[in-house]
Design a protein around this motif. Structure first.
Motif, PDB file in Angstrom:
ATOM      1  N   LEU A   1      -1.710   4.245  -1.477  1.00 24.60           N
ATOM      2  CA  LEU A   1      -3.092   4.164  -1.002  1.00 24.60           C
ATOM      3  C   LEU A   1      -3.238   5.133   0.166  1.00 24.60           C
ATOM      4  O   LEU A   1      -2.427   5.132   1.081  1.00 24.60           O
ATOM      5  CB  LEU A   1      -3.388   2.731  -0.546  1.00 24.60           C
ATOM      6  CG  LEU A   1      -4.766   2.479   0.056  1.00 24.60           C
ATOM      7  CD1 LEU A   1      -5.848   2.776  -0.965  1.00 24.60           C
ATOM      8  CD2 LEU A   1      -4.891   1.041   0.530  1.00 24.60           C
TER       9      LEU A   1
ATOM     10  N   ALA B   1     -10.072   3.478   0.651  1.00 27.22           N
ATOM     11  CA  ALA B   1     -10.361   3.859  -0.731  1.00 27.22           C
ATOM     12  C   ALA B   1     -11.287   5.073  -0.757  1.00 27.22           C
ATOM     13  O   ALA B   1     -11.038   6.038  -1.483  1.00 27.22           O
ATOM     14  CB  ALA B   1     -10.988   2.685  -1.479  1.00 27.22           C
TER      15      ALA B   1
ATOM     16  N   ILE C   1      -6.599   6.040  -7.480  1.00 23.76           N
ATOM     17  CA  ILE C   1      -6.135   4.781  -6.885  1.00 23.76           C
ATOM     18  C   ILE C   1      -7.215   4.262  -5.945  1.00 23.76           C
ATOM     19  O   ILE C   1      -7.453   3.057  -5.863  1.00 23.76           O
ATOM     20  CB  ILE C   1      -4.797   5.006  -6.153  1.00 23.76           C
ATOM     21  CG1 ILE C   1      -3.687   5.242  -7.160  1.00 23.76           C
ATOM     22  CG2 ILE C   1      -4.444   3.820  -5.260  1.00 23.76           C
ATOM     23  CD1 ILE C   1      -2.461   5.906  -6.598  1.00 23.76           C
ATOM     24  N   GLY C   2      -7.905   5.191  -5.270  1.00 24.01           N
ATOM     25  CA  GLY C   2      -9.020   4.820  -4.402  1.00 24.01           C
ATOM     26  C   GLY C   2     -10.080   4.019  -5.149  1.00 24.01           C
ATOM     27  O   GLY C   2     -10.546   2.990  -4.667  1.00 24.01           O
TER      28      GLY C   2
ATOM     29  N   HIS D   1       0.000   7.976   1.086  1.00 25.02           N
ATOM     30  CA  HIS D   1       0.320   8.585  -0.206  1.00 25.02           C
ATOM     31  C   HIS D   1       1.230   9.803  -0.067  1.00 25.02           C
ATOM     32  O   HIS D   1       1.486  10.477  -1.054  1.00 25.02           O
ATOM     33  CB  HIS D   1      -0.978   9.058  -0.853  1.00 25.02           C
ATOM     34  CG  HIS D   1      -1.592  10.204  -0.104  1.00 25.02           C
ATOM     35  ND1 HIS D   1      -2.272  10.020   1.078  1.00 25.02           N
ATOM     36  CD2 HIS D   1      -1.567  11.535  -0.327  1.00 25.02           C
ATOM     37  CE1 HIS D   1      -2.666  11.205   1.537  1.00 25.02           C
ATOM     38  NE2 HIS D   1      -2.246  12.136   0.719  1.00 25.02           N
TER      39      HIS D   1
ATOM     40  N   SER E   1       0.824  -1.209   0.000  1.00 24.53           N
ATOM     41  CA  SER E   1       0.000   0.000   0.000  1.00 24.53           C
ATOM     42  C   SER E   1       0.859   1.261   0.000  1.00 24.53           C
ATOM     43  O   SER E   1       0.477   2.284  -0.564  1.00 24.53           O
ATOM     44  CB  SER E   1      -0.929   0.013   1.216  1.00 24.53           C
ATOM     45  OG  SER E   1      -1.756  -1.113   1.190  1.00 24.53           O
TER      46      SER E   1
ATOM     47  N   LEU F   1      -0.590  -2.064  -7.664  1.00 26.58           N
ATOM     48  CA  LEU F   1      -1.931  -2.638  -7.523  1.00 26.58           C
ATOM     49  C   LEU F   1      -1.925  -4.084  -8.014  1.00 26.58           C
ATOM     50  O   LEU F   1      -2.556  -4.962  -7.429  1.00 26.58           O
ATOM     51  CB  LEU F   1      -2.950  -1.820  -8.317  1.00 26.58           C
ATOM     52  CG  LEU F   1      -4.385  -2.254  -8.046  1.00 26.58           C
ATOM     53  CD1 LEU F   1      -4.875  -1.673  -6.738  1.00 26.58           C
ATOM     54  CD2 LEU F   1      -5.326  -1.911  -9.166  1.00 26.58           C
TER      55      LEU F   1
ATOM     56  N   VAL G   1      -8.774   0.467  -5.808  1.00 32.24           N
ATOM     57  CA  VAL G   1      -8.752  -0.358  -4.598  1.00 32.24           C
ATOM     58  C   VAL G   1     -10.182  -0.705  -4.179  1.00 32.24           C
ATOM     59  O   VAL G   1     -10.451  -1.811  -3.715  1.00 32.24           O
ATOM     60  CB  VAL G   1      -7.994   0.365  -3.474  1.00 32.24           C
ATOM     61  CG1 VAL G   1      -8.115  -0.393  -2.168  1.00 32.24           C
ATOM     62  CG2 VAL G   1      -6.544   0.521  -3.856  1.00 32.24           C
TER      63      VAL G   1
END
Lengths: 126, 494
Positions: free
Chosen positions: B227, B288, B317-318, B231, B222, B258, B321
């Motif tokens: 994530l 997320a 990215i959220g 981040h 992560s 990912l 995920v």
């Protein structure tokens, strides 16, 4: 109840955990960029110790084929960690090189002073 | 008996060998030519392998002829092939673009090193995708990470140095967490091969060691994935890196992370009902959602275009995920298709920003008044990307958001569907801010001055990605089929 001989038998793993946590703490808590790298190294070394301990068997020999030897230690984790050590050296070298460049550009390697300079720049820019 | 396919190893070996060649050449143009030839041949191989995987099934390569699980095995399934094609496409588009952009942003005597690092980074990312060995993956992870730290530090602003340093610290912690996790798994199973691990895992899944391994792996990856809330390294790294680097990393590096997460969750723990046993789903969905909303909100307040797009990346990215966290076939397909579509869309956006910097020297909103009139063709591509970020129909972003919304509804989680739509509205706001500055604000005043004419070698790659995102927004069957095949295969173990 925790068995005392068990505690001593797991000494390597206790060392791993102490090293891992102190290294990790130094990375987070230290403001000096070089000290952060030292912390990072301690953190990585704990993982090396962990892998090496895991492969060792009491009374186990090196992996040399011989009729007299019955117990072998697992050489694979040891070889893996040889690779990880090389990676660690490369990371440290790159990190130190960056610190040299940061020192040349900012005139300091203290994180708070660098941040102060960066904030000033952004204020001027806005 | 399966035979080794040498094309698979070429994907990794060719860029790895070409990198030192660039150092030996010591010449910017020659190094660029090498990188160009390599990136285009990689693209060819990647497409060939994808077709092969889809038609004939998985492709293998056994290093040194040693059989798995003892030897290192390279293996390409539909998901891997899809990710390989993404990396290869972005590489093949960014390298021609980089020539002018890099000449503008990096000192002349360092340019050959730039292409060396690009090739190493491509090699590392491809290696992560094709390898079937957990420790080998770590080595490639570090090859790609170390080269990306160097690439980021090549930015013009001195803040690029501190951004690279911070990324190095965070990235190394992430990678070290990953090997701790791998070590714990090895301790329990004695194996490093993903396929082998997945067969052993059910017997020991309840042990605390495996639980700890899973925790270390998830947190470590992560961090590399950026994530939310891990981040923190990303916005500065993307903002101060050279433009070509930002475009390349934004479209590939987080996507590959990912992919690693999918490998761990659905291949290594594929035989274990992971999401039923551990409370992974609420945690992942929570992070997320936090990323989707908070990062989008941060993006709205940014003045710097690059930083705005960087925060938008964290938000996107959220979405990916979120799709993964649903742990259904439709959800995974949504995550995977968004991975592809977002690579195209964000690649376009960052290439366009790089072109704006090249031509006007400006990157903040307030300096870019009327840029839509000064650079109409380029800004049109940027707007296409912006619409893709929102998820407007006919763009690639729509396809993936549609799939994600469908997946949440199928999983009976309609509040999530509402939240996806709501967070898309935040994207409308930041894209609108750019649109307003570029076309509407103070339209009676003179628009921003063009210092340097934009070369075609920068405009064409930007438009290739923009057109690709439009194409896959209207002809989604091909990519959806691949994403569904990949998702089905990942879920197959459960």
């Amino acid at each position: 109840m925790i068995d005392i001989p068990d505690l001593i038998g797991l000494l390597n793993y206790w060392v791993v955990i102490v090293l891992m946590m102190s290294g990790f703490y130094v990375v987070i808590a230290q403001g000096n960029l070089i000290k952060k790298i030292v912390g990072l190294n301690i953190f990585q070394v704990s993982v090396f110790v962990f892998y090496i301990s895991m492969g060792k068997i009491e009374g186990g020999s090196a992996p040399i084929l011989d009729d007299a030897i019955e117990i072998y230690s697992n050489p694979l984790p040891h070889v893996l960690i040889l690779t990880a050590i090389v990676v660690g050296v490369a990371t440290t070298a790159l990190a130190l090189a960056l610190v040299v460049r940061i020192n040349a550009a900012y005139g300091t390697i203290e994180e708070d002073e660098i941040q102060a300079i960066e904030h000033e720049e952004e204020d001027v820019a806005c | 008996m399966l035979t080794s396919d040498p094309w698979l190893i070429l994907l990794v070996v060719v860029p790895l060998l070409a990198a030192p060649v660039c150092v030996l050449l010591r010449n910017a143009t020659a190094a660029w030519a090498v990188a160009l030839v390599v990136s285009w041949s990689i693209f060819g191989i990647a497409v060939k392998l994808l077709i092969q995987v889809l038609e004939q099934g998985e492709v293998f390569y056994r290093i040194g002829g040693w059989d798995a699980p003892w030897g290192i095995e390279y293996k390409l399934d539909p998901l891997g092939a899809f990710v390989v094609v993404i990396i290869a496409t972005i590489g093949a588009v960014v390298i021609p673009y980089a020539k002018k952009s890099v000449e503008n942003e990096i000192q002349k005597e360092r340019i050959y090193l730039f292409y060396t690092m690009m090739l190493l980074c491509i090699s590392g990312l491809l290696g992560i995708t094709v390898t079937g060995d957990a420790f080998n993956l770590f080595v490639f992870l570090e090859i790609s990470s170390l080269s990306s730290y160097v690439l980021i530090s090549m930015g013009q602003d001195r803040r690029a140095l501190t951004a690279a340093y911070r990324y190095l610290i965070m990235g190394t912690i992430g990678a070290t967490f990953y090997i701790i996790g791998v070590g714990l798994m090895y301790q329990m199973t004695g194996s490093l091969n993903f396929a082998d691990l997945s067969t052993i895992m059910p017997a020991i899944a309840d042990t605390r060691t495996v639980l700890a391994a899973l925790a270390f792996l998830t947190v470590g990856i992560s961090l590399k994935l950026a994530l939310f809330p891990l981040h923190m390294w990303l916005p500065n790294a993307y903002t101060f890196a050279p433009s070509a680097v930002t475009a390349f990393l934004a479209a590939t590096a987080t996507k590959v992370s990912l992919y690693v997460l999918l490998r761990i969750f659905f291949t290594v723990f594929g035989e274990v009902d992971l999401f039923a046993t551990f409370p992974l789903q609420p945690v992942l969905i929570g992070m997320a959602l936090a990323g989707m909303f908070l990062a989008s909100l941060s993006a709205i307040w940014q003045e710097n275009l690059k930083r705005m797009m960087a925060y938008s990346s964290v938000a996107q990215i959220g979405y990916m995920v979120l799709g993964v966290a649903l742990a259904t076939e439709a959800g995974l397909a949504g995550g995977i298709i968004h991975l592809f579509n977002h690579a195209l869309v964000k690649g376009t956006a960052f290439l366009a920003i790089g072109a704006i910097i090249y031509s006007t020297g400006a990157v903040t909103l307030r300096d870019l008044r009327g840029v839509g009139k000064s650079m109409p063709l380029l800004m049109a591509a940027f707007i296409v990307a912006g619409l893709g970020l929102i998820g407007v129909p006919l763009t690639a972003g729509f396809v993936s958001k549609w799939q994600l919304v469908t997946a949440t509804l199928e999983a009976d989680m309609w509040p999530l569907a509402a939240l996806i739509l709501l967070s898309s509205l935040l994207a409308v706001i930041y894209v609108w801010r750019i649109f307003e500055v570029a076309y509407l604000r103070d339209s009676h005043l003179a628009p921003v001055k063009i210092i340097k004419k934009l070369p075609l070698s920068m405009l064409i790659p930007t438009w290739i990605l923009a057109l690709a995102s439009l194409y896959f927004g209207t002809h989604a069957t091909l990519t959806m089929d691949i994403a569904h095949t990949a998702a089905r295969q990942l879920m197959g173990g459960m």
